[in-house]
Design an enzyme around this catalytic site. Structure first.
Site, PDB file in Angstrom:
ATOM      1  N   SER A   8       0.801  -1.234  -0.265  1.00 31.02           N
ATOM      2  CA  SER A   8      -0.160   0.392   0.539  1.00 31.02           C
ATOM      3  C   SER A   8       0.794   1.447   0.065  1.00 31.02           C
ATOM      4  O   SER A   8       1.938   1.473   0.555  1.00 31.02           O
ATOM      5  CB  SER A   8      -0.769   0.007   1.782  1.00 31.02           C
ATOM      6  OG  SER A   8      -1.600   1.359   1.221  1.00 31.02           O
ATOM      7  N   ASN A  12      -2.761   6.760   5.684  1.00 36.41           N
ATOM      8  CA  ASN A  12      -3.936   6.836   6.336  1.00 36.41           C
ATOM      9  C   ASN A  12      -3.480   5.350   6.724  1.00 36.41           C
ATOM     10  O   ASN A  12      -3.656   5.124   7.920  1.00 36.41           O
ATOM     11  CB  ASN A  12      -5.513   6.769   5.988  1.00 36.41           C
ATOM     12  CG  ASN A  12      -5.397   8.781   6.140  1.00 36.41           C
ATOM     13  OD1 ASN A  12      -4.903   9.177   6.305  1.00 36.41           O
ATOM     14  ND2 ASN A  12      -5.964   8.953   4.519  1.00 36.41           N
ATOM     15  N   ASP A  69      -7.389  -5.321   1.844  1.00 36.12           N
ATOM     16  CA  ASP A  69      -8.144  -4.661   0.808  1.00 36.12           C
ATOM     17  C   ASP A  69      -9.945  -4.566   2.101  1.00 36.12           C
ATOM     18  O   ASP A  69      -9.779  -5.447   3.001  1.00 36.12           O
ATOM     19  CB  ASP A  69      -9.194  -5.480  -0.107  1.00 36.12           C
ATOM     20  CG  ASP A  69      -9.693  -4.489  -1.142  1.00 36.12           C
ATOM     21  OD1 ASP A  69      -9.853  -3.816  -1.080  1.00 36.12           O
ATOM     22  OD2 ASP A  69     -10.499  -5.102  -1.498  1.00 36.12           O
ATOM     23  N   PHE A 149     -10.287   8.831   8.114  1.00 35.78           N
ATOM     24  CA  PHE A 149     -10.730   8.582   6.563  1.00 35.78           C
ATOM     25  C   PHE A 149     -11.802   7.458   6.352  1.00 35.78           C
ATOM     26  O   PHE A 149     -12.117   6.574   6.611  1.00 35.78           O
ATOM     27  CB  PHE A 149      -9.507   8.141   5.608  1.00 35.78           C
ATOM     28  CG  PHE A 149      -8.679   6.736   6.137  1.00 35.78           C
ATOM     29  CD1 PHE A 149      -9.006   5.800   5.013  1.00 35.78           C
ATOM     30  CD2 PHE A 149      -8.602   6.293   7.558  1.00 35.78           C
ATOM     31  CE1 PHE A 149      -8.590   4.203   5.040  1.00 35.78           C
ATOM     32  CE2 PHE A 149      -8.092   5.664   7.200  1.00 35.78           C
ATOM     33  CZ  PHE A 149      -7.760   4.052   6.358  1.00 35.78           C
ATOM     34  N   GLY A 150     -11.761   7.848   4.603  1.00 40.43           N
ATOM     35  CA  GLY A 150     -13.030   6.551   3.727  1.00 40.43           C
ATOM     36  C   GLY A 150     -14.354   7.029   4.588  1.00 40.43           C
ATOM     37  O   GLY A 150     -14.559   8.104   4.827  1.00 40.43           O
ATOM     38  N   HIS A 177     -12.154  -2.915  11.933  1.00 36.65           N
ATOM     39  CA  HIS A 177     -12.356  -3.834  11.510  1.00 36.65           C
ATOM     40  C   HIS A 177     -10.186  -4.488  11.028  1.00 36.65           C
ATOM     41  O   HIS A 177     -10.016  -5.487  10.782  1.00 36.65           O
ATOM     42  CB  HIS A 177     -12.794  -4.136  10.526  1.00 36.65           C
ATOM     43  CG  HIS A 177     -12.337  -2.235   9.676  1.00 36.65           C
ATOM     44  ND1 HIS A 177     -12.900  -1.623  10.017  1.00 36.65           N
ATOM     45  CD2 HIS A 177     -12.119  -2.125   8.325  1.00 36.65           C
ATOM     46  CE1 HIS A 177     -12.933  -0.385   9.174  1.00 36.65           C
ATOM     47  NE2 HIS A 177     -12.108  -1.145   8.459  1.00 36.65           N
TER      48      HIS A 177
END
Length: 193
Positions: A8, A12, A69, A149-150, A177
């Site tokens: 990645s 974040n 993911d 984030f997200g 998670h």
């Protein structure tokens, strides 16, 4: 000191995972190994995308590595956005647009149950391992909080009155998670010789 590549360049995610790792495990980002390619995420599942990213690094760079993911799965939306969470409102991966699309589609929803899911795929010493983290909660009717984030501003984990975006990184890392999946990864790595 164990060094392992995390497939990645998402700063974040790297920050979150670094806070979860013990001092004897150091991660290298894609940038650290000279990979500037945006690895395609074309699998139809969250598990499949984690495997695609880990396979890409192992095949092209030869490093032991792990990839993750994650996806938000909303009951009212038949588990959308799911595997398309990052690109739900378009290919530009715009968090704000993604949130607005979810809230718009759920404006009439009575059932607001959802879960966040993270799958980590690890290639280590010639073998592949998978670790899954799941946290249940609900989608709020508006954005609340400025951390994270997200989809963090609209996801309230079960048993909590705050969204992920209202929590400090340390608080979120106790229950998220990603934290659950990373904990499994760390336990595995610490027990490997």
């Amino acid at each position: 000191m164990k060094k392992i590549v995390f497939a990645s360049n998402n700063q974040n995610k790297i920050k979150e995972i670094n806070k979860l790792l013990p001092e004897d495990i150091q991660i290298l980002s894609l940038q650290d190994i000279g990979c500037v390619v945006d690895i395609p995420e074309t699998a139809p599942t969250i598990e499949g995308n984690a495997l695609l990213k880990a396979d890409f690094v192992k095949r092209h760079y030869g490093y032991d590595c792990f990839a993750d993911d994650s996806g938000l799965e909303i009951d009212f939306l038949n588990k959308e956005p799911g595997v398309y969470s990052a690109r739900y409102a378009g290919q530009d991966k715009d968090d704000q647009k993604n949130i607005e699309k979810v809230l718009h589609k759920m404006v009439e929803a009575k059932d607001r149950k959802a879960n966040f899911k993270t799958v980590i795929t690890l290639h280590y010493k010639g073998q592949t391992h998978h670790f899954t983290g799941l946290v249940h909660g609900e989608i709020t009717t508006q954005q609340i909080g400025h951390q994270g984030f997200g989809y963090d501003p609209i996801f309230k984990p079960q048993g909590y009155e705050q969204t992920f975006a209202q929590m400090s990184l340390d608080q979120k890392n106790l229950i998220s998670h990603r934290a659950i999946a990373v904990k499994q990864l760390v336990e595995f790595l610490e027990n490997c010789q």
